[in-house]
Design an enzyme around this catalytic site. Structure first.
Site, PDB file in Angstrom:
ATOM      1  N   THR A 141       0.915  -1.333  -0.035  1.00 54.99           N
ATOM      2  CA  THR A 141      -0.020   0.071  -0.028  1.00 54.99           C
ATOM      3  C   THR A 141       1.013   1.267   0.038  1.00 54.99           C
ATOM      4  OG1 THR A 141       0.103  -0.019   2.476  1.00 54.99           O
ATOM      5  CG2 THR A 141      -1.677  -1.117   1.377  1.00 54.99           C
ATOM      6  N   TRP A 151     -20.849  15.500  10.342  1.00 56.40           N
ATOM      7  CA  TRP A 151     -19.564  15.213   9.375  1.00 56.40           C
ATOM      8  C   TRP A 151     -20.258  16.146   8.079  1.00 56.40           C
ATOM      9  CZ3 TRP A 151     -18.430   9.191   9.466  1.00 56.40           C
ATOM     10  CH2 TRP A 151     -17.722   8.891  10.487  1.00 56.40           C
TER      11      TRP A 151
END
Ligand code: AMP
Length: 546
Positions: free
Chosen positions: A185, A446
């Site tokens: 990754t 959010w």
């Protein structure tokens, strides 16, 4: 009682055999430094793959030893995809855009034994070679005539490495769970983590890619993967194409070059091209300037970051090209979701259909997904509730390679926590609202930075946009819109912010706009929010913000 069916192992070798027998005349056309117009058939490709296997067999490797590549999308990299894995070794595709210290880390962590390197990456590697104790051999991906001078010990050209070997190989019978390849990754913090794919996961993923409501790959297709073969298996295309009998067009080092991509699509009559949004920005910009139309192109698959509406509009309206917005990650091989229109959605009003097309799409068979709240309870699929996205399935990683600390990435009941935050609607279309660590929390609620960025990119004169949260005394955090204008464009910040009205809740509208000349990117071309947060750590919002 067990069923009475054959248990033929699902191996990458079986894809190769299938293509050799059923699609020997399908072609691979590619660009390399030594030949910008290389072209051959699958039959020839797999004959050379056999030669490569013979050469590898003489290197004294043990089963599942790692063999690494630092290479572009071209025919030699394709041969390595099959020659290494089908011999029973593990192909480690390395991302050359990692920082040099990360390159050293991943080679040593994987304990790579042989390195196959494109000539363009030699300068990077030559500086690091004395820190790579496990590497015994360097092979440069070219022929003797083009072999550069290099201090790498014992380096030889790929063509001389495989030359003279027989064009058939007695491939070993591998267990389908054998490791076949690995990618690390591109973590922005800490060391990269290894994801280890198996033959089985790779075959199932390739079959998944071929499904009509996924990439829909068929023997009528000519595919152009602009997504690198060094990053998550080029989205599985080098396996899906031979499985389906599709032709391949590989752009070599010309990945970000709009003109080269346009000419490849035109010249080879490409039907489906796949890549991240920045690549399509370059292609569309070239087509606009040149007044050209992408006539052969039927569809594009766009993923890796959210596809801005402007890209989708231009593909659809100017070039009559369908965009399949897709989501995935290194840990999911990578295909997770992809956007195609179901019959039910096709019956909805035009604007609803278009709004749905912008989402990251539905889970394909093989990927189960759920969104959860803070306590891990499942959230409803109503298009409103959003929370961490978790997935599981046969091509999702179950653990990272040789990672000693706890696997916080997985839940106790066996789901992989993607680190993304998403909604899912009643039709099953998932939409990414943020990375967990990029979420902006204003007054406890959010705000989706991705949605704000997508809208900003649609505004005249905006080349690129990023939204980050900056500290605010009352609301804890408020969004700041960071914009890189197109060359020479004058943007009125008030008009830009006013354009959000009616498109998002009023309290989502960023408090301010900051104009910059460049926006930092990670090694895989995503906007680096971490660097932006560092750069704007001391930024003061206007007094009444929020
Ligand atoms: P990587 O493993 O480097 O391919 O990165 C995977 C991450 O890229 C995902 O976890 C998402 O955060 C992001 N990503 C991939 N596809 C999309 C998409 N279509 N929209 C938004 N983010 C995406």
């Amino acid at each position: 009682m067990h069923g009475l069916m054959m248990r033929t192992p699902l191996t990458i070798t079986s894809i190769m055999r299938h293509a050799q027998i059923n699609h020997p005349h399908a072609t691979i056309a590619d660009i390399t430094m030594d030949n910008p117009t290389h072209r051959y058939t699958y039959r020839e490709a797999f004959e050379r793959t056999a030669q490569l296997a013979h050469a590898l067999a003489g290197c004294g490797l043990n089963a599942t030893d790692r063999v690494a590549t630092l290479a572009w999308n071209d025919h030699r990299h394709f041969e390595l995809y099959y020659g290494v894995s089908c011999s029973g070794y593990v192909l480690h595709m390395m991302n050359p855009r990692l920082f040099p210290e990360q390159v050293v880390y991943v080679i040593n962590h994987a304990e790579d034994r042989i390195l196959f390197i494109d000539p363009l990456f030699l300068p990077l590697l030559e500086k690091l070679a004395d820190k790579l104790p496990t590497v015994q051999r360097y092979v440069v991906l070219t022929d003797d005539a083009h072999m550069p001078q290099t201090p790498l010990p014992g380096a030889q050209s790929y063509e001389s490495f495989i030359a003279g070997h027989p064009t058939a190989f007695d491939w070993p019978n591998l267990d389908e769970d054998t490791a076949s390849s690995m990618c690390y990754t591109s973590g922005t913090t800490g060391n990269p983590k290894g994801v280890l794919y198996s033959h089985r996961s790779t075959v199932l993923h390739a079959m998944g890619c071929c499904m009509t409501d996924a990439m829909g790959v068929s023997s009528k297709d000519r595919l152009l993967p602009v997504v690198p073969m060094f990053h998550v298996n080029a989205w599985g295309v080098p396996y899906a194409a031979p499985m389906a009998g599709a032709d391949l067009v590989l752009p070599g080092p010309k990945m970000g070059d709009g003109q080269a991509l346009f000419e490849l699509i035109e010249g080879h009559q490409v039907t489906c091209a796949l890549g991240v949004p920045t690549v399509w920005l370059a292609l569309l910009e070239y087509a606009r300037k040149a007044g050209g139309k992408l006539a052969s192109l039927d569809r594009t698959v766009v993923g890796g970051s959210a596809c801005p509406k402007a890209i989708m509009d231009e593909f659809r309206d100017v070039h009559d090209v369908r965009v399949g917005h897709a989501w995935g990650m290194t840990e999911t091989s990578p295909m997770g979701t992809i956007n195609t229109e179901s019959r039910r959605v096709a019956e909805l009003a035009e604007d609803t259909r278009y709004a749905l097309a912008l989402k990251q799409g539905r889970g394909t068979f093989g990927i189960e997904m759920r969104i959860v709240d803070d306590k891990g309870e499942q959230l409803p699929w109503d298009g409103e509730a959003f929370g961490p996205l978790q997935v599981r399935g046969p091509w999702v990683c179950s653990a990272y390679y040789r990672q000693s600390e706890g696997q916080q990435s997985h839940t106790a009941d066996g789901w992989f926590d993607t680190g993304d935050v998403a909604t899912v609607d009643e039709y099953g279309y998932m939409q990414i609202t943020d990375r967990t660590k990029d979420v902006i929390k204003s007054g406890g609620e959010w705000i989706s930075s991705i949605e704000l960025e997508n809208l900003a990119v649609g505004f005249d004169g905006v080349a690129e946009a990023a939204v980050i949260g900056v500290a605010h005394p009352k609301w804890f955090e408020r969004p700041l819109l960071i914009v890189r204008p197109e060359e020479g464009a004058e943007i009125d910040p008030d008009a830009l912010l006013a354009s959000y009205k009616g498109q998002v809740a009023s309290w989502w509208i960023p408090d301010a706009v900051a104009f910059v000349q460049d926006i930092p990117h990670t090694s895989t071309g995503k906007i680096s929010k971490r660097q932006l947060r560092e750069r704007f750590a001391d930024y003061k919002l206007p007094a009444d913000g929020g």
